[in-house]
Design an enzyme around this catalytic site. Structure first.
Site, PDB file in Angstrom:
ATOM      1  N   SER A 178      37.853  47.378  39.756  1.00 45.77           N
ATOM      2  CA  SER A 178      37.250  48.694  39.934  1.00 45.77           C
ATOM      3  C   SER A 178      38.160  49.581  40.802  1.00 45.77           C
ATOM      4  O   SER A 178      39.362  49.659  40.545  1.00 45.77           O
ATOM      5  CB  SER A 178      35.850  48.479  40.527  1.00 45.77           C
ATOM      6  N   ASP A 209      39.053  45.969  35.027  1.00 45.72           N
ATOM      7  CA  ASP A 209      38.324  47.215  34.773  1.00 45.72           C
ATOM      8  C   ASP A 209      38.592  48.237  35.883  1.00 45.72           C
ATOM      9  O   ASP A 209      37.654  48.716  36.539  1.00 45.72           O
ATOM     10  CB  ASP A 209      36.825  46.950  34.612  1.00 45.72           C
ATOM     11  N   HIS A 234      30.910  46.234  33.968  1.00 42.06           N
ATOM     12  CA  HIS A 234      32.014  46.468  34.874  1.00 42.06           C
ATOM     13  C   HIS A 234      32.444  45.155  35.546  1.00 42.06           C
ATOM     14  O   HIS A 234      33.631  44.900  35.732  1.00 42.06           O
ATOM     15  CB  HIS A 234      31.542  47.492  35.901  1.00 42.06           C
TER      16      HIS A 234
END
Ligand SMILES: *[C@@H]1O[C@H](CO)[C@@H](O)[C@H](O)[C@H]1NC(C)=O
Ligand SMILES: *[C@@H]1O[C@H](CO)[C@@H](O)[C@H](O)[C@H]1NC(C)=O
Length: 313
Positions: A159, A184, A243
């Site tokens: 992230s 991600d 995610h």
């Protein structure tokens, strides 16, 4: 949108982490108190899979590192969590265990929860870039004081942590570090046409990326993997879950039996309709998503089909 309950829950966890850190240095002042980026070291000598013990607080402090199990002869893996993440996240522990089972290494968990738990995404984004810089400075310091080899450094970031990894890589160019794995990596709020703002192939000798949510699909590495087209689950309902899938898959890939063989293909629908070659006559015909991705395999944007639950194949 994050519900009030979620925020309170995260703040509660945050409180637990802060007291955890105080526990490490009950009598003397915390040498890293002015630095919101905490580094916690695990090796096979202090991981509960192999022995007893807990993480060792390290940082740019000669005594702390000398007294720790840090071993510059071993590869160094550094995990950076994302927005609203923190050292308490069980998936970091899972990754650390699988990594230490696979090979003896220095596994350093970067905890920036003092800044990541922030409802203001724009502020968290700026903090992530600072975390990247702080991590890079720590890596340089380990090189200068303990002989750390840059080529043995592998940063794994999820992230906003994926963008922090990119920021660290940009700071470490002479020479670059060995590898960055972006799980991600966050894209909202970043200037995706400005290479100085986002994770990119110039940030390490090898940059591999896994995309699992529809809001973050632009390629950013030497190789970019798009399991099930890069959008797992029903995104509108399970955004956080999608995610995090990138982290779960990466952990599973370390020692699991799934191959995660990925192919050059224009789109996921073309792959599932049989429109692309799905065999691997040469090393460059395919690549393995996850930990075993290789710079000598196929590069660019690769597609593959997986199951959406463990073990993913
Ligand atoms: C450091 O790692 C090397 C390579 O695995 C090993 O030979 C050496 O014994 C380790 N040093 C210490 C102090 O554990
Ligand atoms: C994004 O980066 C490009 C290339 O550096 C630049 O031309 C553009 O103005 C930037 N956009 C924003 C919104 O900053």
């Amino acid at each position: 949108m994050v519900s009030k309950g979620t925020v309170l829950f995260l703040l509660f966890c945050h409180g637990a982490t802060v007291s955890g850190w105080l526990f490490f240095s009950p009598s003397e002042p915390d040498p890293f108190e002015n630095d919101m980026t905490k580094f916690e070291l695990y090796t096979r000598l202090n991981d509960d899979t192999f022995s007893t013990g807990t993480g060792q607080a390290v940082g740019k402090n000669l005594k702390a590192v000398t007294n720790s199990n840090f071993n510059a002869s071993l590869p160094t893996k550094i995990f950076i969590h994302g927005w609203f993440g923190g050292g308490w996240n069980w998936y970091i522990r899972d990754m650390r265990r699988q990594m230490l089972i696979h090979e003896d290494c220095n596994f350093i968990e970067v905890d920036w929860s003092e800044e990541s738990v922030n409802i203001n995404y724009a502020e968290a984004k700026l903090s992530a870039q600072q975390v990247g810089k702080n991590t890079a400075e720590f890596i340089i310091w380990l090189h200068d004081n303990f002989g750390l080899d840059y080529s043995l450094v592998h940063i794994i970031g999820h992230s906003l942590g994926g963008q922090a990894a990119g920021a660290a890589g940009k700071y470490l160019q002479n020479p670059p570090i060995g590898r960055i794995s972006g799980l991600d990596p966050a894209q909202p709020g970043f200037n995706l046409t400005d290479p100085s703002d986002t994770l990119g192939p110039e940030d390490a000798d090898f940059v591999d990326v896994i995309h699992t949510t529809f809001v973050a699909i632009k390629p950013m590495g030497h190789v970019d993997f798009y399991p099930n087209g890069g959008s797992l689950g029903v995104p509108a309902l399970t955004w956080i879950h999608s995610h995090l899938q990138a982290v779960y898959i990466y952990t599973e890939s370390i020692n699991g039996h799934c191959q995660f063989t990925s192919y050059v293909c224009e789109s996921y629908s073309k792959l599932t309709n049989g429109g692309c070659e799905t065999y691997c006559p040469t090393a460059r015909s395919c690549n393995q998503m996850g930990y075993h991705a290789s710079p000598s395999g196929a590069l660019g944007s690769l597609q593959l089909q997986i199951r959406e639950a463990k073990p993913y194949c």
